[in-house]
Design a protein around this motif. Structure first.
Motif, short mmCIF file in Angstrom:
data_model
loop_
_atom_site.label_atom_id
_atom_site.label_comp_id
_atom_site.label_asym_id
_atom_site.label_seq_id
_atom_site.Cartn_x
_atom_site.Cartn_y
_atom_site.Cartn_z
N ILE A 79 70.30 -1.35 30.22
CA ILE A 79 69.63 -2.45 29.53
C ILE A 79 68.68 -1.92 28.46
O ILE A 79 68.62 -2.42 27.34
CB ILE A 79 68.90 -3.37 30.52
CG1 ILE A 79 69.92 -4.16 31.34
CG2 ILE A 79 67.96 -4.32 29.80
CD1 ILE A 79 69.32 -5.18 32.27
N VAL A 80 67.90 -0.89 28.82
CA VAL A 80 66.94 -0.33 27.87
C VAL A 80 67.66 0.22 26.64
O VAL A 80 67.19 0.06 25.51
CB VAL A 80 66.09 0.77 28.53
CG1 VAL A 80 65.29 1.54 27.49
CG2 VAL A 80 65.14 0.15 29.56
N GLU A 81 68.80 0.86 26.84
CA GLU A 81 69.56 1.40 25.71
C GLU A 81 69.95 0.29 24.74
O GLU A 81 69.83 0.44 23.51
CB GLU A 81 70.80 2.13 26.22
CG GLU A 81 71.61 2.79 25.11
CD GLU A 81 72.79 3.59 25.65
OE1 GLU A 81 73.14 4.60 25.03
OE2 GLU A 81 73.35 3.20 26.70
N GLU A 82 70.40 -0.84 25.28
CA GLU A 82 70.79 -1.96 24.44
C GLU A 82 69.57 -2.58 23.75
O GLU A 82 69.63 -2.97 22.57
CB GLU A 82 71.51 -3.02 25.28
CG GLU A 82 72.30 -4.03 24.49
CD GLU A 82 73.50 -3.43 23.78
OE1 GLU A 82 73.88 -3.98 22.72
OE2 GLU A 82 74.06 -2.44 24.28
N LEU A 83 68.46 -2.68 24.49
CA LEU A 83 67.22 -3.21 23.90
C LEU A 83 66.74 -2.34 22.75
O LEU A 83 66.29 -2.83 21.71
CB LEU A 83 66.12 -3.32 24.97
CG LEU A 83 66.27 -4.41 26.02
CD1 LEU A 83 65.16 -4.27 27.06
CD2 LEU A 83 66.23 -5.79 25.38
#
Length: 340
Positions: A79-83
């Motif tokens: 999720i952090v990578e996409e954010l």
């Protein structure tokens, strides 16, 4: 080592400090020649603009805070990578920290994020009290991922945890399993919904629910399996396990194999999240897929709308999970066990 300042860059480039400030803020009022001279001087000195100071000076923040429940869980990394990709495209920088699954530590982590005066904050599966989230929401926009909220000032993005657990139960029952246990997530965000989904699906199939109190960690999965081994004989041991998440399932599989049981020949295991860990060939975990990229995109979009003042009404995104069948589940027969 002394950190170079804006004054140092101005002196090296032979320009005023005000012009350096214009360059660092991407002002169109600077000629190409002077912009190149300032950037060259900054590179030679190793100068980096202070993001927080720049935000205070302009009264607008380009910083977004993200608090992660557990840094070891690959679900949050995805999720952090996409954010981060979305933030970079929109001209924002992320500040990341973790609360380590502790309400007290999470409140401290949230307080630290707020000290940067971010434009907004995204909280991933927080366990901090709702009152603390409300305190944060009075200072900047807040979006919760994998946790519900009643506050009209907080937006949420979740998957349907009850439906996800039901998918896991239906899959195992369809394979012939009747003794099925749920290794739950304890007090973790979303754990109650997954537990309710498991129990409801078991009732629908006319089966007894076995719920073992656990947590969303590999250690939690190991402990839960050891509890089952102590409580049941090998003949009565549940033949199917629905873990609260993939991380928990990894620990459960480790404990089963340590006890001499085979997965899936003796016990089938289903995880939850469909992290990159689950897809590893040597694990090949059957799991419930949360659409993590969609969740991240929706969370960022909701935050950006609040930051830009485009919306005041709350949004409540609820996404539908799906089941990904791999190698940790197989057919079971009460008379003959699992066919090989």
């Amino acid at each position: 080592m002394v950190r170079p300042t804006m004054e140092d860059v101005a002196e090296r480039a032979g320009v005023s400090r005000a012009l350096v400030s214009l360059v660092m803020n991407n002002s169109p009022k600077v000629s190409d020649a002077r912009r190149a001279a300032v950037l060259r001087a900054a590179e030679e000195l190793g100068y980096q603009p202070h993001v927080m100071a720049r935000s205070l000076a302009s009264r607008t923040s380009t910083v977004l805070g993200v608090m992660v429940n557990d840094l070891r869980n690959a679900f949050f990394a995805d999720i952090v990578e996409e954010l981060d990709t979305a933030a970079q495209a929109a001209g924002f920088d992320l500040i990341l920290n973790t609360g380590g699954r502790s309400p007290t530590r999470e409140w401290n982590a949230l307080h630290n994020l707020l000290s940067f005066r971010p434009a907004g904050i995204i909280l991933l599966s927080p366990v901090v009290p709702a009152s603390a989230i409300q305190v944060a929401a009075r200072q900047c926009p807040v979006v919760l991922v994998s946790r519900t909220a009643r506050s009209s000032t907080v937006d949420t993005v979740n998957d349907d945890g009850e439906a996800g657990s039901a998918l896991a139960v239906d899959h195992l029952v369809g394979l012939g399993h009747r003794r099925i246990a749920h290794l739950d997530g304890g007090g973790a965000a979303g754990a109650a919904q997954r537990r309710r989904g498991f129990e409801s699906a078991m009732r629908r199939h006319g089966l007894e629910s076995i719920v073992v109190r656990s947590e969303h960690t590999d250690i939690g999965g190991e402990k839960a399996v050891r509890e089952l081994l102590a409580a049941y004989s090998r003949a009565e041991l549940p033949t199917g396990l629905v873990s609260g998440n993939d991380f928990n399932a990894v620990g459960a599989i480790s404990a089963l194999e340590e006890a001499g049981l085979r997965v899936p020949e003796d016990v089938s295991v289903v995880g939850y999240d469909n992290t990159s860990l689950a897809a590893l060939r040597h694990l090949s975990l059957t799991t419930v897929d949360q659409p993590r990229k969609d969740m991240a995109r929706l969370a960022f979009a909701a935050l950006l709308e609040r930051v830009r003042g485009e919306r005041t009404e709350p949004v409540r995104h609820l996404l539908h999970p799906s089941l990904v069948v791999r190698s940790t589940t197989s057919q079971f027969s009460e008379t003959g066990g699992t066919p090989r």
